[in-house]
Design a protein around this motif. Structure first.
Motif, PDB file in Angstrom:
ATOM      1  N   GLU A   1       4.450  -4.030  30.383  1.00 20.15           N
ATOM      2  CA  GLU A   1       3.515  -2.902  30.442  1.00 20.15           C
ATOM      3  C   GLU A   1       3.677  -1.992  29.227  1.00 20.15           C
ATOM      4  O   GLU A   1       2.693  -1.482  28.679  1.00 20.15           O
ATOM      5  CB  GLU A   1       3.758  -2.111  31.746  1.00 20.15           C
ATOM      6  CG  GLU A   1       2.718  -1.066  32.043  1.00 20.15           C
ATOM      7  CD  GLU A   1       1.341  -1.659  32.317  1.00 20.15           C
ATOM      8  OE1 GLU A   1       0.354  -1.075  31.824  1.00 20.15           O
ATOM      9  OE2 GLU A   1       1.242  -2.690  32.997  1.00 20.15           O
ATOM     10  N   GLY A   2       4.887  -1.807  28.744  1.00 24.32           N
ATOM     11  CA  GLY A   2       5.142  -0.958  27.562  1.00 24.32           C
ATOM     12  C   GLY A   2       4.563  -1.573  26.291  1.00 24.32           C
ATOM     13  O   GLY A   2       3.958  -0.867  25.459  1.00 24.32           O
TER      14      GLY A   2
ATOM     15  N   ASP B   1      -3.136 -11.156  28.345  1.00 20.83           N
ATOM     16  CA  ASP B   1      -1.710 -11.446  28.194  1.00 20.83           C
ATOM     17  C   ASP B   1      -0.870 -10.655  29.197  1.00 20.83           C
ATOM     18  O   ASP B   1       0.162 -11.149  29.673  1.00 20.83           O
ATOM     19  CB  ASP B   1      -1.250 -11.121  26.770  1.00 20.83           C
ATOM     20  CG  ASP B   1      -1.771 -12.117  25.756  1.00 20.83           C
ATOM     21  OD1 ASP B   1      -2.251 -13.200  26.162  1.00 20.83           O
ATOM     22  OD2 ASP B   1      -1.708 -11.813  24.530  1.00 20.83           O
ATOM     23  N   LEU B   2      -1.299  -9.450  29.534  1.00 19.34           N
ATOM     24  CA  LEU B   2      -0.584  -8.649  30.525  1.00 19.34           C
ATOM     25  C   LEU B   2      -0.695  -9.294  31.903  1.00 19.34           C
ATOM     26  O   LEU B   2       0.296  -9.370  32.641  1.00 19.34           O
ATOM     27  CB  LEU B   2      -1.143  -7.211  30.551  1.00 19.34           C
ATOM     28  CG  LEU B   2      -0.444  -6.249  31.503  1.00 19.34           C
ATOM     29  CD1 LEU B   2       1.019  -6.068  31.100  1.00 19.34           C
ATOM     30  CD2 LEU B   2      -1.151  -4.908  31.504  1.00 19.34           C
ATOM     31  N   GLU B   3      -1.880  -9.799  32.259  1.00 22.95           N
ATOM     32  CA  GLU B   3      -2.068 -10.450  33.557  1.00 22.95           C
ATOM     33  C   GLU B   3      -1.244 -11.737  33.653  1.00 22.95           C
ATOM     34  O   GLU B   3      -0.741 -12.074  34.726  1.00 22.95           O
ATOM     35  CB  GLU B   3      -3.550 -10.782  33.779  1.00 22.95           C
ATOM     36  CG  GLU B   3      -4.412  -9.558  34.051  1.00 22.95           C
ATOM     37  CD  GLU B   3      -5.888  -9.919  34.103  1.00 22.95           C
ATOM     38  OE1 GLU B   3      -6.226 -11.120  34.022  1.00 22.95           O
ATOM     39  OE2 GLU B   3      -6.699  -8.998  34.204  1.00 22.95           O
ATOM     40  N   ARG B   4      -1.126 -12.476  32.549  1.00 26.85           N
ATOM     41  CA  ARG B   4      -0.361 -13.728  32.569  1.00 26.85           C
ATOM     42  C   ARG B   4       1.142 -13.480  32.534  1.00 26.85           C
ATOM     43  O   ARG B   4       1.932 -14.387  32.760  1.00 26.85           O
ATOM     44  CB  ARG B   4      -0.725 -14.593  31.365  1.00 26.85           C
ATOM     45  CG  ARG B   4      -2.091 -15.188  31.474  1.00 26.85           C
ATOM     46  CD  ARG B   4      -2.396 -16.170  30.374  1.00 26.85           C
ATOM     47  NE  ARG B   4      -1.531 -16.026  29.217  1.00 26.85           N
ATOM     48  CZ  ARG B   4      -1.755 -16.543  28.033  1.00 26.85           C
ATOM     49  NH1 ARG B   4      -2.830 -17.238  27.828  1.00 26.85           N
ATOM     50  NH2 ARG B   4      -0.917 -16.373  27.031  1.00 26.85           N
TER      51      ARG B   4
END
Length: 168
Positions: free
Chosen positions: A61-62, A53-56
């Motif tokens: 980031e938090g 989910d972070l890559e998409r």
């Protein structure tokens, strides 16, 4: 089959059913791994989901750091639970054995008690030939059409008698 043959077969079948249930109780769990190991797999999959989910760009980031901390805390708790349970999965063997014994005694004893209450202990066999003979005797005693007509003519109904008496 005599009186004792029936009881031996009945108790044997009840004991067989109880042993099948007892085996399931003694085995304890469905899979090979304890439940905490399954929890660990789920939490590790959640960590990989946070990275995806972070890559998409779905998470910031938090948020990803907060979710990783929470899932890592759950992983540590599940790992501690897995180590505390040991290889048996934390299921108490004594309680399982006690429950299995109560189950066997309750099932066999309950079956015997139920038969004594609802069944017919000591009642002899009734072979097919005797049942058919009893059926034929009952059928012979049933009124047929001709017998019924003769009785009706011989004994008129009360209304017919009243009409015969009070008619002009």
């Amino acid at each position: 089959m005599g009186f004792w043959g029936f009881w031996i077969i009945s108790v044997g079948l009840a004991a067989l059913a109880a042993l099948v249930l007892m085996r399931a109780l003694m085995r304890g769990r469905i899979g090979d791994a304890p439940p905490a190991a399954y929890d660990l797999r789920v939490y590790r999959d959640q960590l990989r989901g946070v990275d995806r989910d972070l890559e998409r760009g779905v998470l910031t980031e938090g948020e990803a750091a907060r979710l990783r901390t929470e899932v890592s805390r759950r992983i540590l708790a599940a790992d501690a639970q897995l180590k505390a349970q040991g290889p048996a999965g934390g299921q108490p063997k004594g309680a399982s054995r006690g429950l299995a014994v109560v189950l066997v005694l309750g099932l066999v004893g309950g079956a015997v008690a139920l038969y004594m209450q609802l069944g017919a202990p000591g009642y002899g066999d009734l072979p097919l030939s005797e049942r058919l003979a009893a059926s034929e005797r009952m059928r012979a005693n049933l009124p047929n059409r001709q017998r019924s007509r003769r009785r009706r003519i011989a004994r008129p109904r009360p209304i017919r008698r009243w009409r015969a008496i009070f008619s002009p």
